[in-house]
Design a protein around this motif. Sequence first.
Motif, mmCIF file in Angstrom:
data_model
loop_
_atom_site.group_PDB
_atom_site.id
_atom_site.type_symbol
_atom_site.label_atom_id
_atom_site.label_comp_id
_atom_site.label_asym_id
_atom_site.label_seq_id
_atom_site.Cartn_x
_atom_site.Cartn_y
_atom_site.Cartn_z
ATOM 1 N N THR A 170 0.169 7.524 7.165
ATOM 2 C CA THR A 170 1.193 8.198 8.566
ATOM 3 C C THR A 170 1.873 7.756 9.644
ATOM 4 O O THR A 170 1.051 6.077 9.807
ATOM 5 C CB THR A 170 0.205 9.124 9.103
ATOM 6 N N ALA A 214 2.628 3.623 7.886
ATOM 7 C CA ALA A 214 4.240 4.447 7.376
ATOM 8 C C ALA A 214 4.924 3.217 7.783
ATOM 9 O O ALA A 214 5.415 3.027 6.502
ATOM 10 C CB ALA A 214 4.351 5.694 6.799
ATOM 11 N N ARG A 239 9.002 5.343 2.066
ATOM 12 C CA ARG A 239 8.234 6.306 3.169
ATOM 13 C C ARG A 239 7.452 7.330 2.072
ATOM 14 O O ARG A 239 6.703 7.976 2.189
ATOM 15 C CB ARG A 239 9.778 6.867 3.634
ATOM 16 N N LEU A 240 8.366 7.690 0.768
ATOM 17 C CA LEU A 240 8.376 8.220 -0.165
ATOM 18 C C LEU A 240 6.515 7.940 -1.055
ATOM 19 O O LEU A 240 5.467 8.666 -1.078
ATOM 20 C CB LEU A 240 9.004 7.638 -2.086
ATOM 21 N N GLY A 280 -0.834 8.164 1.590
ATOM 22 C CA GLY A 280 -1.608 9.209 2.304
ATOM 23 C C GLY A 280 -1.743 8.054 3.912
ATOM 24 O O GLY A 280 -2.482 7.928 4.913
ATOM 25 N N TYR A 329 14.482 5.611 1.681
ATOM 26 C CA TYR A 329 13.085 6.966 1.252
ATOM 27 C C TYR A 329 12.548 6.464 0.289
ATOM 28 O O TYR A 329 11.179 7.369 0.004
ATOM 29 C CB TYR A 329 14.545 7.771 0.026
ATOM 30 N N ALA A 373 4.059 7.657 1.744
ATOM 31 C CA ALA A 373 3.346 9.372 1.523
ATOM 32 C C ALA A 373 2.200 9.859 1.004
ATOM 33 O O ALA A 373 1.077 9.790 1.501
ATOM 34 C CB ALA A 373 4.209 10.771 1.161
ATOM 35 N N GLN A 374 2.654 9.398 -0.676
ATOM 36 C CA GLN A 374 1.897 9.184 -1.773
ATOM 37 C C GLN A 374 0.366 9.227 -1.320
ATOM 38 O O GLN A 374 -0.650 8.517 -1.837
ATOM 39 C CB GLN A 374 2.106 8.834 -2.496
#
Length: 420
Positions: free
Chosen positions: A200, A204, A191-192, A198, A188, A195-196
């Motif tokens: 995708t 990502a 992934r976190l 930007g 995680y 995402a933070q």
Amino acid sequence: MKLHEYQARDLLAQNGVAVTGGRVASTPAEAKAIAAELGGKVVVKAQIHAGGRGKGRLVAQSETAHMFHKLTTDPANNSGQVKGDRVGGVRLADTPEEAEQAAAAILGRHLVSIQTGPEGKLVKNVLVAEQTDIAKEYYLAAIIDGMQGSPLIMASAEGGQEIEVVAHTNPDAIVRVPVNPSAGFEPYVGRLLAAQLGFTGEQADQFAKIALGLYNTLVATDASLVEINPLALTTDGRVVAVDAKLTIDDNALFRHKDLEALRDKDEEDPLEIKAQELGVANFIKLDGNIGCVVNGAGLAMATMDTIKLAGGEPANFLDIGTVNDPQRVVSALQVILEDPSVKAILVNIFGGMARVDIIAQGVIDAHRQLKIDVPVVMRLIGTNLAEGEKLVEESGLPLIRASGLFEAAKKAVEAAGSAA
Ligand code: GDP
Ligand code: MN
């Protein structure tokens, strides 16, 4: 122990981080050959133990101080250029011939950047790596956060050469995620962070894999810092490390015999190397003129502060540790005396487990063996103080005595002043 970029990127690659192809070269001809192997379009990068190379300047050794002054006082001089006529430490080349020319312009000269200090750094090697078509630059680093007592991942979508400015003016643009070392780097976290920043989809995933590899590199090498700046998103949608920086915790080097070969002693302070050779482990050279021999890191810090408070400047940090061996004191003084700027020495000993008389004996031995010709101020307190004082008394040596720390610092500052 700091590593060169070409070494750091190999370690990152071994731990699953996507890096560009490339190799190190020590001559322009080698650089040309590597560029040809890589298809011609490359970046040629000075390998020194300092960052800010892109905005740095290459000069002759006699010009380094002047250039350092220019870079640090006028921001206009400190603007990035990796192509064009302003020759810095990072050059884009489109053909093997250009790579050869870039290497010829970089090798054997001194690179000055805001991180090198006024001496600059002699460039002995260049990294020749595949050129990256960069769409966006990110920042990604893993450090050991001493305050939290855990690893910490830091990342920013505003990476590149201005990251220090971002850290200053817009600290919120840098995200920080601690990693529980018992749990390890859980998916995680990647992934976190992705995402933070930007990222995708496909990017990502690529980013998360790199973040994991970065963390694994930190752990595997006992690094205190692993940094990728920039981490690039390429115009064709790949995420790849374009720069690499890695510092290994010296206290963990004993269990990384394989990494010892990566050490570049030319980049290190000669006095610090000498200190290590003599078994004086905790020695850091500073710019002042009062040499310090202290037992215990905390006391060494306090001693430095007190010297400053008394109007002086310490020439070094030195913690001789808890030793009951006069020879260790002799070695410590030997290192300090190699520094021509030392005008006085302050010996500040708080005898706990270490005995004052043994350390006093070390100072006396050193005085005789090394023919110390700068004033030595002694402040002794603790275990076997009376025995220690007696030794000093009977030695007949011109050792300046002080009872309190501030008194000792003042006497040292005074002695350094009159000796200068
Ligand atoms: P530093 O200045 O010592 O941190 O060295 P870097 O390796 O980070 O290079 C400085 C800058 O040069 C980077 O921030 C990039 O903007 C640029 N740069 C480095 N390599 C490449 C490359 O392969 N392609 C492009 N387009 N720019 C690059
Ligand atoms: Mn960089």
